[in-house]
Design an enzyme around this catalytic site. Sequence first.
Site, PDB file in Angstrom:
ATOM      1  N   ASP A   3      46.328 -14.527 -80.405  1.00 33.57           N
ATOM      2  CA  ASP A   3      45.595 -14.984 -81.586  1.00 33.57           C
ATOM      3  C   ASP A   3      45.330 -16.479 -81.393  1.00 33.57           C
ATOM      4  O   ASP A   3      45.594 -17.035 -80.317  1.00 33.57           O
ATOM      5  CB  ASP A   3      46.356 -14.655 -82.883  1.00 33.57           C
ATOM      6  CG  ASP A   3      47.597 -15.511 -83.101  1.00 33.57           C
ATOM      7  OD1 ASP A   3      47.973 -16.303 -82.194  1.00 33.57           O
ATOM      8  OD2 ASP A   3      48.204 -15.414 -84.181  1.00 33.57           O
TER       9      ASP A   3
ATOM     10  N   CYS B 266      51.181 -15.453 -79.415  1.00 33.31           N
ATOM     11  CA  CYS B 266      50.810 -15.990 -80.730  1.00 33.31           C
ATOM     12  C   CYS B 266      51.575 -17.303 -80.903  1.00 33.31           C
ATOM     13  O   CYS B 266      52.010 -17.893 -79.908  1.00 33.31           O
ATOM     14  CB  CYS B 266      51.063 -14.981 -81.849  1.00 33.31           C
ATOM     15  SG  CYS B 266      52.785 -14.487 -82.106  1.00 33.31           S
TER      16      CYS B 266
ATOM     17  N   THR C   9      54.507 -17.843 -82.374  1.00 34.31           N
ATOM     18  CA  THR C   9      55.949 -17.665 -82.154  1.00 34.31           C
ATOM     19  C   THR C   9      56.297 -16.528 -81.194  1.00 34.31           C
ATOM     20  O   THR C   9      57.423 -16.455 -80.716  1.00 34.31           O
ATOM     21  CB  THR C   9      56.642 -17.309 -83.485  1.00 34.31           C
ATOM     22  OG1 THR C   9      56.040 -16.112 -83.987  1.00 34.31           O
ATOM     23  CG2 THR C   9      56.476 -18.426 -84.511  1.00 34.31           C
TER      24      THR C   9
ATOM     25  N   HIS D  32      66.901  -3.665 -68.566  1.00 34.60           N
ATOM     26  CA  HIS D  32      67.623  -2.778 -69.486  1.00 34.60           C
ATOM     27  C   HIS D  32      66.718  -2.026 -70.457  1.00 34.60           C
ATOM     28  O   HIS D  32      67.047  -0.903 -70.843  1.00 34.60           O
ATOM     29  CB  HIS D  32      68.667  -3.574 -70.282  1.00 34.60           C
ATOM     30  CG  HIS D  32      69.861  -3.968 -69.456  1.00 34.60           C
ATOM     31  ND1 HIS D  32      71.023  -4.463 -70.000  1.00 34.60           N
ATOM     32  CD2 HIS D  32      70.066  -3.928 -68.111  1.00 34.60           C
ATOM     33  CE1 HIS D  32      71.897  -4.714 -69.031  1.00 34.60           C
ATOM     34  NE2 HIS D  32      71.332  -4.410 -67.878  1.00 34.60           N
TER      35      HIS D  32
ATOM     36  N   HIS E  67      70.569   3.134 -68.604  1.00 33.95           N
ATOM     37  CA  HIS E  67      69.518   2.590 -69.462  1.00 33.95           C
ATOM     38  C   HIS E  67      68.383   3.585 -69.681  1.00 33.95           C
ATOM     39  O   HIS E  67      67.656   3.493 -70.665  1.00 33.95           O
ATOM     40  CB  HIS E  67      69.006   1.273 -68.883  1.00 33.95           C
ATOM     41  CG  HIS E  67      70.088   0.253 -68.761  1.00 33.95           C
ATOM     42  ND1 HIS E  67      70.730  -0.272 -69.865  1.00 33.95           N
ATOM     43  CD2 HIS E  67      70.698  -0.283 -67.680  1.00 33.95           C
ATOM     44  CE1 HIS E  67      71.681  -1.108 -69.465  1.00 33.95           C
ATOM     45  NE2 HIS E  67      71.681  -1.124 -68.143  1.00 33.95           N
TER      46      HIS E  67
END
Length: 148
Positions: free
Chosen positions: A11, A68, A70, A101, A136
């Site tokens: 964004d 973005c 964050t 993992h 996993h």
Amino acid sequence: MMTKQIIIGCDHGGFVLKGQLIKHLQERGFDVCDIGTYSADSCNYPEIADTLCKRIQSGEFERGILVCGTGIGMSIAANKHSGIRAAACENTFSARMTRMHNDANVLCLGERVVGAGLACDMVDLFTDTDFEGGRHNVRVGMLNDLDK
Ligand code: RB5
């Protein structure tokens, strides 16, 4: 090691870092599909995440990167898509471990959180680290069950 093809989106909050990551990936020989946004004008991260995730769900791309401000909004939006395992990372340990993992297929980064150098290192670990499998596999299978 994954195929040298990757999809990337952002964004307005991740627009500058996306450009830096594209350059870095291309220098490493990746064919990069850039789904935008293509300017610093305000836009809505859930729409970008949705476009990118659908192209991974369809099998067209194995892995993608979302940027973005964050990394968090993008990861929340991406993880609403079945089969998508998106990880918002802020350090190299997390970027490596989420491949080993969680078999993460989308890396989410925050331009307002990490510098370009660290972001490039995280992208390299995301593209070059194999899933460990074994125990996993069972857990990733459980994640897939949660999609149903
Ligand atoms: C945009 O201002 C910002 O909210 C967005 O880029 C992102 O950080 C959301 O999680």
